[in-house]
Design a protein around this motif. Structure first.
Motif, PDB file in Angstrom:
ATOM      1  N   LEU A  25       0.852  -1.093  -0.152  1.00  0.00           N
ATOM      2  CA  LEU A  25      -0.050  -0.040   0.023  1.00  0.00           C
ATOM      3  C   LEU A  25       0.823   1.333  -0.089  1.00  0.00           C
ATOM      4  CD1 LEU A  25      -2.609  -1.308   2.332  1.00  0.00           C
ATOM      5  CD2 LEU A  25      -3.069  -0.627   0.046  1.00  0.00           C
ATOM      6  N   SER A  26       1.737   1.229   0.828  1.00  0.00           N
ATOM      7  CA  SER A  26       2.826   2.542   0.885  1.00  0.00           C
ATOM      8  C   SER A  26       3.647   2.843  -0.296  1.00  0.00           C
ATOM      9  CB  SER A  26       3.775   2.260   1.800  1.00  0.00           C
ATOM     10  OG  SER A  26       3.221   2.154   3.151  1.00  0.00           O
ATOM     11  N   LYS A  27       3.908   1.666  -1.123  1.00  0.00           N
ATOM     12  CA  LYS A  27       4.467   1.645  -2.336  1.00  0.00           C
ATOM     13  C   LYS A  27       3.491   2.486  -3.389  1.00  0.00           C
ATOM     14  CE  LYS A  27       7.361  -0.512  -6.033  1.00  0.00           C
ATOM     15  NZ  LYS A  27       7.906  -2.142  -6.384  1.00  0.00           N
ATOM     16  N   SER A  28       2.324   1.758  -3.239  1.00  0.00           N
ATOM     17  CA  SER A  28       1.343   2.101  -4.075  1.00  0.00           C
ATOM     18  C   SER A  28       0.905   3.617  -3.979  1.00  0.00           C
ATOM     19  CB  SER A  28       0.106   1.133  -4.182  1.00  0.00           C
ATOM     20  OG  SER A  28      -1.079   1.458  -5.037  1.00  0.00           O
ATOM     21  N   ILE A  29       0.766   3.856  -2.887  1.00  0.00           N
ATOM     22  CA  ILE A  29       0.500   5.686  -2.603  1.00  0.00           C
ATOM     23  C   ILE A  29       1.544   6.323  -3.264  1.00  0.00           C
ATOM     24  CG2 ILE A  29       0.297   7.205  -0.972  1.00  0.00           C
ATOM     25  CD1 ILE A  29      -1.161   4.972   0.704  1.00  0.00           C
ATOM     26  N   ASP A  30       2.971   5.977  -2.806  1.00  0.00           N
ATOM     27  CA  ASP A  30       3.834   7.192  -3.242  1.00  0.00           C
ATOM     28  C   ASP A  30       4.105   6.892  -4.888  1.00  0.00           C
ATOM     29  OD1 ASP A  30       4.391   7.348  -0.524  1.00  0.00           O
ATOM     30  OD2 ASP A  30       6.185   5.884  -0.425  1.00  0.00           O
ATOM     31  N   THR A  31       3.980   5.801  -5.213  1.00  0.00           N
ATOM     32  CA  THR A  31       4.072   5.525  -6.851  1.00  0.00           C
ATOM     33  C   THR A  31       2.832   6.454  -7.533  1.00  0.00           C
ATOM     34  OG1 THR A  31       5.170   3.548  -6.765  1.00  0.00           O
ATOM     35  CG2 THR A  31       4.207   4.289  -8.961  1.00  0.00           C
ATOM     36  N   THR A  32       1.785   6.125  -7.085  1.00  0.00           N
ATOM     37  CA  THR A  32       0.591   7.089  -7.669  1.00  0.00           C
ATOM     38  C   THR A  32       0.686   8.459  -7.401  1.00  0.00           C
ATOM     39  OG1 THR A  32      -0.881   4.988  -7.320  1.00  0.00           O
ATOM     40  CG2 THR A  32      -2.024   7.270  -7.582  1.00  0.00           C
ATOM     41  N   LEU A  33       0.971   8.961  -6.167  1.00  0.00           N
ATOM     42  CA  LEU A  33       1.046  10.479  -6.071  1.00  0.00           C
ATOM     43  C   LEU A  33       2.337  10.857  -7.078  1.00  0.00           C
ATOM     44  CD1 LEU A  33       0.465  10.529  -2.282  1.00  0.00           C
ATOM     45  CD2 LEU A  33      -1.018  11.306  -4.015  1.00  0.00           C
ATOM     46  N   GLY A  34       3.433  10.298  -7.128  1.00  0.00           N
ATOM     47  CA  GLY A  34       4.615  10.523  -7.861  1.00  0.00           C
ATOM     48  C   GLY A  34       4.140  10.867  -9.295  1.00  0.00           C
ATOM     49  N   ILE A  35       3.302   9.923  -9.657  1.00  0.00           N
ATOM     50  CA  ILE A  35       2.988   9.843 -11.318  1.00  0.00           C
ATOM     51  C   ILE A  35       1.972  11.134 -11.596  1.00  0.00           C
ATOM     52  CG2 ILE A  35       1.442   8.697 -13.068  1.00  0.00           C
ATOM     53  CD1 ILE A  35       2.905   6.143 -12.151  1.00  0.00           C
ATOM     54  N   LEU A  36       1.095  11.375 -10.769  1.00  0.00           N
ATOM     55  CA  LEU A  36      -0.087  12.160 -10.873  1.00  0.00           C
ATOM     56  C   LEU A  36       0.707  13.681 -10.749  1.00  0.00           C
ATOM     57  CD1 LEU A  36      -3.169  10.611  -9.048  1.00  0.00           C
ATOM     58  CD2 LEU A  36      -2.809  10.905 -11.523  1.00  0.00           C
ATOM     59  N   SER A  37       1.363  13.899  -9.664  1.00  0.00           N
ATOM     60  CA  SER A  37       1.878  15.136  -9.464  1.00  0.00           C
ATOM     61  C   SER A  37       2.921  15.688 -10.452  1.00  0.00           C
ATOM     62  CB  SER A  37       2.491  15.109  -7.961  1.00  0.00           C
ATOM     63  OG  SER A  37       3.464  14.263  -7.795  1.00  0.00           O
ATOM     64  N   ARG A  38       3.863  14.673 -10.695  1.00  0.00           N
ATOM     65  CA  ARG A  38       4.886  15.331 -11.811  1.00  0.00           C
ATOM     66  C   ARG A  38       4.387  15.249 -13.127  1.00  0.00           C
ATOM     67  NH1 ARG A  38       7.715  10.812  -9.209  1.00  0.00           N
ATOM     68  NH2 ARG A  38       6.957   9.350 -11.029  1.00  0.00           N
ATOM     69  N   GLY A  39       3.380  14.420 -13.368  1.00  0.00           N
ATOM     70  CA  GLY A  39       2.726  14.398 -14.605  1.00  0.00           C
ATOM     71  C   GLY A  39       1.941  15.890 -14.895  1.00  0.00           C
ATOM     72  N   HIS A  40       1.316  16.351 -13.950  1.00  0.00           N
ATOM     73  CA  HIS A  40       0.533  17.662 -14.173  1.00  0.00           C
ATOM     74  C   HIS A  40       1.304  18.857 -13.615  1.00  0.00           C
ATOM     75  CE1 HIS A  40      -3.344  19.298 -15.161  1.00  0.00           C
ATOM     76  NE2 HIS A  40      -3.246  20.162 -13.935  1.00  0.00           N
ATOM     77  N   GLN A  41       2.554  18.502 -13.128  1.00  0.00           N
ATOM     78  CA  GLN A  41       3.494  19.601 -12.617  1.00  0.00           C
ATOM     79  C   GLN A  41       2.575  20.269 -11.631  1.00  0.00           C
ATOM     80  OE1 GLN A  41       4.505  21.899 -15.872  1.00  0.00           O
ATOM     81  NE2 GLN A  41       6.279  20.500 -16.596  1.00  0.00           N
ATOM     82  N   THR A  42       2.217  19.451 -10.732  1.00  0.00           N
ATOM     83  CA  THR A  42       1.405  20.159  -9.337  1.00  0.00           C
ATOM     84  C   THR A  42       2.260  19.390  -8.015  1.00  0.00           C
ATOM     85  OG1 THR A  42      -0.391  20.486  -8.307  1.00  0.00           O
ATOM     86  CG2 THR A  42      -0.198  18.219  -9.415  1.00  0.00           C
ATOM     87  N   THR A  43       1.692  19.604  -7.047  1.00  0.00           N
ATOM     88  CA  THR A  43       2.103  19.127  -5.634  1.00  0.00           C
ATOM     89  C   THR A  43       1.388  18.164  -5.342  1.00  0.00           C
ATOM     90  OG1 THR A  43       0.735  20.384  -4.182  1.00  0.00           O
ATOM     91  CG2 THR A  43       2.996  21.325  -5.050  1.00  0.00           C
ATOM     92  N   VAL A  44       1.969  17.009  -4.710  1.00  0.00           N
ATOM     93  CA  VAL A  44       1.201  15.907  -4.011  1.00  0.00           C
ATOM     94  C   VAL A  44       0.207  16.397  -3.041  1.00  0.00           C
ATOM     95  CG1 VAL A  44       1.533  14.047  -2.147  1.00  0.00           C
ATOM     96  CG2 VAL A  44       3.253  14.304  -4.017  1.00  0.00           C
ATOM     97  N   GLU A  45       0.391  17.474  -2.045  1.00  0.00           N
ATOM     98  CA  GLU A  45      -0.776  17.999  -1.781  1.00  0.00           C
ATOM     99  C   GLU A  45      -2.019  18.516  -2.295  1.00  0.00           C
ATOM    100  OE1 GLU A  45       2.981  17.828   0.738  1.00  0.00           O
ATOM    101  OE2 GLU A  45       2.593  18.896  -1.553  1.00  0.00           O
ATOM    102  N   ASP A  46      -1.710  19.072  -3.596  1.00  0.00           N
ATOM    103  CA  ASP A  46      -2.742  19.316  -4.429  1.00  0.00           C
ATOM    104  C   ASP A  46      -3.691  18.101  -5.006  1.00  0.00           C
ATOM    105  OD1 ASP A  46      -4.259  21.433  -6.074  1.00  0.00           O
ATOM    106  OD2 ASP A  46      -3.422  19.959  -7.713  1.00  0.00           O
ATOM    107  N   VAL A  47      -2.958  17.097  -5.017  1.00  0.00           N
ATOM    108  CA  VAL A  47      -3.441  15.760  -5.591  1.00  0.00           C
ATOM    109  C   VAL A  47      -4.476  15.300  -4.556  1.00  0.00           C
ATOM    110  CG1 VAL A  47      -3.225  13.497  -6.486  1.00  0.00           C
ATOM    111  CG2 VAL A  47      -1.833  15.215  -7.275  1.00  0.00           C
ATOM    112  N   ILE A  48      -3.778  15.382  -3.117  1.00  0.00           N
ATOM    113  CA  ILE A  48      -4.684  14.940  -2.114  1.00  0.00           C
ATOM    114  C   ILE A  48      -6.026  15.667  -1.769  1.00  0.00           C
ATOM    115  CG2 ILE A  48      -4.686  14.407   0.316  1.00  0.00           C
ATOM    116  CD1 ILE A  48      -1.589  13.544   0.005  1.00  0.00           C
ATOM    117  N   ARG A  49      -5.691  17.040  -2.010  1.00  0.00           N
ATOM    118  CA  ARG A  49      -6.740  17.913  -1.817  1.00  0.00           C
ATOM    119  C   ARG A  49      -7.878  17.892  -2.882  1.00  0.00           C
ATOM    120  NH1 ARG A  49      -2.900  21.908  -0.542  1.00  0.00           N
ATOM    121  NH2 ARG A  49      -3.015  22.593  -2.907  1.00  0.00           N
ATOM    122  N   THR A  50      -7.719  17.553  -4.167  1.00  0.00           N
ATOM    123  CA  THR A  50      -8.578  17.149  -5.106  1.00  0.00           C
ATOM    124  C   THR A  50      -9.354  15.962  -4.848  1.00  0.00           C
ATOM    125  OG1 THR A  50      -7.167  18.594  -6.664  1.00  0.00           O
ATOM    126  CG2 THR A  50      -9.035  16.842  -7.611  1.00  0.00           C
ATOM    127  N   ALA A  51      -8.686  14.692  -4.423  1.00  0.00           N
ATOM    128  CA  ALA A  51      -9.227  13.710  -4.046  1.00  0.00           C
ATOM    129  C   ALA A  51     -10.158  13.760  -2.914  1.00  0.00           C
ATOM    130  CB  ALA A  51      -8.367  12.585  -3.806  1.00  0.00           C
TER     131      ALA A  51
END
Length: 349
Positions: A25-51
């Protein structure tokens, strides 16, 4: 395949899952947040707020999945919102334009099979850095679910009530995006229903945006359902057969379908499955289905998919798991990894 037996309250089951699969689960979370934040050039915090916009609608829809995720978060000692974001991965991938995920699924019954029994099957194609695991879930009301989890994001389940599900990603044009219930959060309640008809009726209410499902039970009843962000269409089997990949079959949805642009192999896989089923029609057995799931026609975009070294590492899709369900027998056969290289193992709900 890692197997977790969990029981008790939803929170207790979540904690048991978190304790047994915390590394995954930890690896899945980190990988997912990394892909989403880097791909959209945003922050991990922004992805979590959106979700997190999904949290209250999900709480109203199914408090049990909220409790389960809280148990997982507590086991990992992380904020609930971070754990919750993992269950929204498909919607977040769409929102942040990091679309990924491929699958091919089959359901056959009646005159299509050698013995008339129902068979559901699917190859789960995803990034090869994600690890599937299996849950034996025993709810307090007596419901038992055998659930193949894709790294905590979504489950493919066989219920003790005698029906199972397959699921494929679908992709519509981005201007239709809606913050509806996330697939990973509405599907568990669907699979806790006491009959396939109740499950399908619930799916028609909640499935919107990025998913196709088919359900089949131990009496030969089968349905498919395609969704957009604004509508759904129920698909009936043809000659006791349902097959699907990642493109729309519903004609009125096809003008919004992104698959011909971003996943042109989706149609090839669907046509290949149809041809193989037609060839074996009336004599389909578990071994026939295994043969379909290990098929390498149209490489490298075959039903049994292997990493394409010409693509960036973040897009190296492969078959991370494969399953075959027999609802009448309450049995699920599963491989971890490509079915052409691994043996199916039998599990009982």
């Amino acid at each position: 395949m890692r197997v977790v037996h969990c029981s008790g309250t939803a929170y207790e089951m979540g904690k048991q899952i978190g304790e047994a699969c915390g590394d995954v689960l930890s690896k899945s979370i980190d990988t997912t947040l990394g892909i989403l934040s880097r791909g959209h050039q945003t922050t991990v915090e922004d992805v979590i707020r959106t979700a997190s916009k999904f949290i209250e609608p999900v709480r109203q829809y199914d408090p049990l999945i909220i409790d389960q995720l809280q148990g997982q978060a507590d086991a990992l000692n992380i904020p609930f919102e971070k754990m919750f974001t993992l269950r929204c991965v498909f919607e977040m991938s769409y929102y942040y334009k990091q679309i990924q995920g491929l699958c091919t699924s089959i359901a056959v019954t009646g005159k299509a099979t050698a013995d008339g029994k129902t068979i559901l099957a699917q190859n789960i194609d995803w990034l090869n850095s994600y690890e599937p695991y299996l849950l034996h879930m025993h709810y307090e009301d007596g419901t038992r679910i055998l659930a193949l989890s894709l790294s905590g994001m979504v489950e493919y389940s066989l219920s003790s009530y005698g029906f199972g599900n397959c699921a494929n990603s679908l992709f519509t044009k981005g201007d239709s995006y809606r913050f509806s219930l996330p697939l990973g959060c509405y599907l568990p309640k669907v699979m806790r229903q006491s009959s396939i008809n109740d499950a399908m009726n619930l799916l028609k209410e909640v499935a919107r945006g990025v998913g196709y499902f088919h359900l089949a039970d131990n009496r030969g009843t089968m349905f498919g359902i395609e969704s957009t962000f604004e509508d759904v269409e129920v698909i009936s089997p043809i000659n006791d057969v349902l097959s699907h990949s990642n493109c729309y079959c519903t004609e009125r949805f096809q003008q919004e379908d992104l698959a011909p642009i971003i996943l042109p192999d989706a149609l090839l896989r669907r046509e290949r499955v149809s041809a193989l089923i037609k060839e074996a029609f009336g004599n389909i057995t578990i071994d026939t289905v295994k043969g379909i799931l290990t098929d390498h026609g149209n490489p490298p975009y075959s039903i049994c998919r292997h990493s394409d070294i010409e693509k960036p590492a973040a897009w190296e899709m492969t078959t991370v798991a494969s399953f075959i369900m027999l609802p009448e027998d309450g049995v699920m056969y599963i491989t971890k990894g490509s079915p052409c290289e691994n043996t199916y193992v039998k599990y009982i709900v």
